[in-house]
Write a protein that holds these residues in place. Structure first.
Motif, mmCIF file in Angstrom:
data_model
loop_
_atom_site.group_PDB
_atom_site.id
_atom_site.type_symbol
_atom_site.label_atom_id
_atom_site.label_comp_id
_atom_site.label_asym_id
_atom_site.label_seq_id
_atom_site.Cartn_x
_atom_site.Cartn_y
_atom_site.Cartn_z
ATOM 1 N N LEU A 1 15.524 89.983 50.914
ATOM 2 C CA LEU A 1 16.836 89.575 50.413
ATOM 3 C C LEU A 1 16.666 88.825 49.100
ATOM 4 C CD1 LEU A 1 18.512 88.140 53.653
ATOM 5 C CD2 LEU A 1 19.005 90.348 52.578
ATOM 6 N N ALA A 2 17.626 88.988 48.227
ATOM 7 C CA ALA A 2 17.730 88.157 47.023
ATOM 8 C C ALA A 2 18.845 87.148 47.269
ATOM 9 C CB ALA A 2 18.045 89.013 45.805
ATOM 10 N N LYS A 3 18.518 85.885 47.090
ATOM 11 C CA LYS A 3 19.469 84.826 47.435
ATOM 12 C C LYS A 3 19.784 83.962 46.214
ATOM 13 C CE LYS A 3 17.516 84.511 52.117
ATOM 14 N NZ LYS A 3 17.060 83.592 53.206
ATOM 15 N N THR A 4 21.019 83.568 46.082
ATOM 16 C CA THR A 4 21.406 82.583 45.073
ATOM 17 C C THR A 4 22.079 81.401 45.769
ATOM 18 O OG1 THR A 4 23.562 83.636 44.668
ATOM 19 C CG2 THR A 4 21.705 84.306 43.254
ATOM 20 N N PHE A 5 21.924 80.232 45.157
ATOM 21 C CA PHE A 5 22.456 78.996 45.726
ATOM 22 C C PHE A 5 23.226 78.263 44.631
ATOM 23 C CE2 PHE A 5 18.484 80.177 47.713
ATOM 24 C CZ PHE A 5 18.805 80.203 49.063
ATOM 25 N N THR A 6 24.523 78.114 44.813
ATOM 26 C CA THR A 6 25.387 77.556 43.774
ATOM 27 C C THR A 6 26.055 76.268 44.254
ATOM 28 O OG1 THR A 6 25.853 79.774 42.928
ATOM 29 C CG2 THR A 6 27.366 78.001 42.264
ATOM 30 N N PRO A 7 25.841 75.138 43.568
ATOM 31 C CA PRO A 7 26.603 73.930 43.899
ATOM 32 C C PRO A 7 28.083 74.145 43.599
ATOM 33 C CG PRO A 7 24.679 73.420 42.537
ATOM 34 C CD PRO A 7 24.864 74.904 42.492
ATOM 35 N N VAL A 8 28.920 73.853 44.572
ATOM 36 C CA VAL A 8 30.364 74.069 44.451
ATOM 37 C C VAL A 8 31.072 72.752 44.762
ATOM 38 C CG1 VAL A 8 32.354 75.303 45.384
ATOM 39 C CG2 VAL A 8 30.169 76.499 45.069
ATOM 40 N N GLY A 9 31.871 72.269 43.822
ATOM 41 C CA GLY A 9 32.593 71.022 44.035
ATOM 42 C C GLY A 9 33.608 71.130 45.152
ATOM 43 N N ARG A 10 33.975 69.999 45.720
ATOM 44 C CA ARG A 10 34.949 69.971 46.815
ATOM 45 C C ARG A 10 36.342 70.377 46.351
ATOM 46 N NH1 ARG A 10 34.796 67.171 51.623
ATOM 47 N NH2 ARG A 10 32.757 66.379 52.277
ATOM 48 N N GLY A 11 36.703 69.966 45.137
ATOM 49 C CA GLY A 11 38.060 70.194 44.638
ATOM 50 C C GLY A 11 38.446 69.066 43.708
ATOM 51 N N VAL A 12 39.724 68.863 43.509
ATOM 52 C CA VAL A 12 40.180 67.835 42.578
ATOM 53 C C VAL A 12 39.847 66.460 43.135
ATOM 54 C CG1 VAL A 12 42.152 66.864 41.346
ATOM 55 C CG2 VAL A 12 42.026 69.334 41.739
ATOM 56 N N ALA A 13 39.254 65.622 42.293
ATOM 57 C CA ALA A 13 38.938 64.238 42.661
ATOM 58 C C ALA A 13 39.981 63.310 42.067
ATOM 59 C CB ALA A 13 37.551 63.857 42.155
ATOM 60 N N LEU A 14 40.368 62.308 42.821
ATOM 61 C CA LEU A 14 41.322 61.297 42.372
ATOM 62 C C LEU A 14 40.592 59.976 42.197
ATOM 63 C CD1 LEU A 14 44.267 60.296 41.848
ATOM 64 C CD2 LEU A 14 44.409 59.838 44.318
ATOM 65 N N LEU A 15 40.633 59.438 40.991
ATOM 66 C CA LEU A 15 40.083 58.116 40.721
ATOM 67 C C LEU A 15 41.228 57.129 40.618
ATOM 68 C CD1 LEU A 15 37.923 56.047 39.834
ATOM 69 C CD2 LEU A 15 38.227 56.879 37.496
ATOM 70 N N ILE A 16 41.249 56.140 41.517
ATOM 71 C CA ILE A 16 42.278 55.096 41.506
ATOM 72 C C ILE A 16 41.644 53.849 40.900
ATOM 73 C CG2 ILE A 16 43.902 53.748 42.880
ATOM 74 C CD1 ILE A 16 43.774 55.960 45.002
ATOM 75 N N GLY A 17 42.039 53.528 39.674
ATOM 76 C CA GLY A 17 41.399 52.458 38.931
ATOM 77 C C GLY A 17 41.841 51.073 39.354
ATOM 78 N N CYS A 18 41.024 50.076 38.979
ATOM 79 C CA CYS A 18 41.348 48.685 39.297
ATOM 80 C C CYS A 18 41.713 47.927 38.025
ATOM 81 C CB CYS A 18 40.188 48.014 40.019
ATOM 82 S SG CYS A 18 38.704 47.754 39.019
ATOM 83 N N ASN A 19 42.259 46.732 38.195
ATOM 84 C CA ASN A 19 42.762 45.933 37.092
ATOM 85 C C ASN A 19 41.653 45.183 36.359
ATOM 86 O OD1 ASN A 19 45.600 43.574 36.881
ATOM 87 N ND2 ASN A 19 44.357 44.489 35.298
ATOM 88 N N THR A 20 40.646 44.730 37.091
ATOM 89 C CA THR A 20 39.683 43.796 36.509
ATOM 90 C C THR A 20 38.512 44.477 35.793
ATOM 91 O OG1 THR A 20 38.745 43.657 38.729
ATOM 92 C CG2 THR A 20 40.190 41.851 38.027
ATOM 93 N N PHE A 21 38.033 45.589 36.328
ATOM 94 C CA PHE A 21 36.913 46.309 35.720
ATOM 95 C C PHE A 21 37.227 47.809 35.687
ATOM 96 C CE2 PHE A 21 34.949 42.356 36.984
ATOM 97 C CZ PHE A 21 34.052 42.090 35.963
ATOM 98 N N PRO A 22 38.192 48.208 34.861
ATOM 99 C CA PRO A 22 38.640 49.604 34.910
ATOM 100 C C PRO A 22 37.554 50.614 34.583
ATOM 101 C CG PRO A 22 39.588 48.439 33.017
ATOM 102 C CD PRO A 22 38.954 47.410 33.888
ATOM 103 N N THR A 23 36.671 50.310 33.618
ATOM 104 C CA THR A 23 35.619 51.262 33.276
ATOM 105 C C THR A 23 34.391 51.074 34.167
ATOM 106 O OG1 THR A 23 34.834 49.792 31.496
ATOM 107 C CG2 THR A 23 36.381 51.532 30.895
ATOM 108 N N TRP A 24 33.969 49.840 34.370
ATOM 109 C CA TRP A 24 32.752 49.580 35.145
ATOM 110 C C TRP A 24 32.877 50.136 36.559
ATOM 111 C CZ3 TRP A 24 30.182 47.725 39.274
ATOM 112 C CH2 TRP A 24 28.853 47.327 39.117
#
Length: 563
Positions: A194-217
């Protein structure tokens, strides 16, 4: 997968960022110090400071158009903790339009492969890094951090955390080969092949809910972990801290488009006043990953209700320091004073409860009673913050009225060992600046437990008298198990107490710092080396950043073909 552009040619960004990615991979293995993002303001060029300020000022009073689909209204209203009205309007999304567009962008991103995805993410971070001064003003005027902290924590330290997540994502995705030729002997017959391929597949849309004090960190680890593993990311900032993440989304969309990908892989979702958009989005069937930093109440709600998604939460904790003994009493006091004061205690890692034996501690200069330890700590804070200019540079501004209310309510909880002091800010008279308040409590009294076993976010700490080191360890164990911690600190010269502290933290899964007396503080962590949180106690169900933080954001899909 090969690291090719959508046109099929090798993408130049792969080679451009290969050395950075390889060094990041090596550093998460060795846990050594390394950062490609400079901390010093002058490292960004002679005109960078003025250009960054000008870029920030140019954003004020404008409409922040991202040219993303599904915008049905414009919303804003950010007011800096320093009193400056930003006056920026952001796009409000129609999820029925925006989310399908984001899902449609995913196949091309998946086909790019792990290496090119990583290279594009590193390019996004590099472009953000080049604008660190602009981002510093955005973070300062949404979080209340003093400028230098906003520049460092909101800039290079956040970028390091994002790059760290990219490195883990790349490592996990490439732990399985992309293709394999499989052959099983069948004796005298032809082997099964057999010839096999293995592909990483994302779960779907991700939601990032940011915070007030360290929005980027706090935002970058989840954003880049999801994006690098093949998931589109919808960024829902805290309504008082939209600008830093809106700038991030703009840079990401521009970079993705330039690389030949659909910019709708990253989009912004700003909410209308009182809308509660995070709840609406988090339970949509398209949302398959949620990253959240904030209150325990809403974190618990997400974990219970966003059942279709993998939910990563960082919530509240009751951070604790056990003070048993020390061979550097002035160093211990100075270190604790700085830890209590930095950013007015508005860090999820700031110590709240200091557990001190009521019979006192031993030091290199002799025994110190409980009252002496507390009084000397109060004096150390006063020395640190005695100069108003230095105090403003360390404390920043209180981020919201709730923090101010907690500071004002603290004297009603017990005997005040150190009263909060109001400090005027010379450049921003509307800023609310307060020094820490320290309250003495008796750990054996049931009526005191309601105070010290609850989180008091902000510059409020308790010196809790305990009967013995063993009693302190018992209270520490209970605190971690029932309420969670992001950090534990310990001061002891006893090998037995040190081992017991470690065992409590091993048992309850809490990050421990021992005998810090120099320029490293319990409320600071270094990307690529330190883990922020453990994911093993009620304060957080994930650690920034480890393999577990990224590995469940994708699956490997296998295709088998007859050879």
């Amino acid at each position: 997968m090969t690291a090719e552009s959508p046109a099929g040619e090798a993408h130049p960004w792969v080679e451009r960022h290969r050395a950075t990615l390889l060094q990041a991979l090596e550093t998460i293995r060795t846990r050594a110090y390394w950062s490609p993002h400079p901390e010093h303001p002058k490292a960004y060029g002679e005109g960078a400071a003025a250009e960054g300020l000008a870029a920030f000022e140019a954003l004020r009073g404008t409409r922040f158009d991202l040219d993303q689909p599904g915008t049905d209204a414009w919303t804003g209203g950010e007011v800096s903790p320093y009193g400056v009205e930003l006056g920026i309007e952001y796009p409000h999304p129609d999820p029925d339009v925006l989310l399908p567009a984001m899902r449609a962008a995913a196949p091309g991103w998946r086909a790019a492969g792990a290496e090119l995805r990583a290279a594009v993410c590193v390019e996004i971070l590099a472009r953000i890094s080049a604008r660190t001064h602009e981002f510093a003003h955005a973070v300062m005027h949404t979080s209340g951090q003093a400028f230098m902290m906003a520049l460092q924590a909101g800039g290079p330290h956040a970028q390091d955390r994002g790059l760290e997540a990219v490195a883990y994502a790349y490592r996990e995705q490439t732990s399985t080969v992309a293709a394999a030729d499989w052959s099983k002997p069948q004796g005298k017959r032809e082997p099964l092949a057999l010839a096999k391929t293995f592909t990483p597949v994302g779960r779907g849309v991700a939601l990032l809910i940011g915070c007030n004090t360290f929005p980027t960190w706090n935002g970058y680890p989840g954003l880049f972990a999801s994006l690098a593993t093949g998931n589109p990311v919808l960024v829902k900032p805290h309504p008082r801290a939209v600008l830093p993440l809106a700038l991030t989304v703009r840079v990401a969309r521009e970079t993705l488009a330039e690389a030949g990908f659909d910019p709708n892989l990253v989009a912004l979702a700003a909410e209308l006043p009182g809308e509660g958009l995070a709840k609406t989005l988090a339970t949509r069937p398209e949302i398959r990953i949620v990253d959240y930093t904030g209150s325990t109440e809403f974190g618990d709600w997400l974990e219970a209700n966003a059942c279709q998604a993998k939910v990563y939460t960082e919530k509240a904790g009751v951070n604790t320091v056990v003070v048993d003994s020390t061979d550097d009493y002035p160093g211990m006091l100075a270190n604790l004073a700085f830890s209590l004061s930095l950013y007015s205690g508005q860090m999820c890692t700031t110590p709240q409860n200091l557990l001190v034996p009521r019979d006192g501690i031993t030091t290199e200069s002799g025994p110190k009673s409980y009252d002496e330890v507390v009084a000397d700590l109060a004096a150390a804070v006063d020395r640190l913050l005695g100069d108003d200019a230095r105090a403003n540079a360390l404390l920043g501004a209180l981020v919201n009225p709730d923090v101010k209310a907690r500071v004002e309510a603290a004297p009603g909880l017990g005997e005040v060992a150190l009263a909060a002091r109001e400090i005027a800010h010379p450049d921003f008279p509307a800023a609310v600046v307060r020094t820490p308040v320290v309250v003495k409590l008796d750990g054996a009294k049931p009526d005191a437990q309601a105070a010290y076993l609850s989180e008091h976010f902000g510059p409020v700490s308790f010196a809790v008298a305990v009967d013995s080191p063993d009693a302190a360890l018992d209270l520490l164990r209970r605190t971690i198990r029932e309420h969670g911690v992001m950090t534990v600190g310990g001061y002891t010269t006893s090998p037995e107490v040190e081992r017991a502290l470690e065992e409590v933290c091993f048992d309850e899964c809490a990050q421990l710092s021992l005998n810090l007396t120099g320029g490293v503080y319990v409320n600071q962590t270094a990307a690529f080396s330190d883990f922020h949180g453990s994911g093993g106690n009620p304060a957080a169900n994930a650690a920034l950043c480890d393999s577990a933080f990224v590995a469940d954001r994708f699956r490997v899909v296998e295709v088998r073909r007859q050879a």
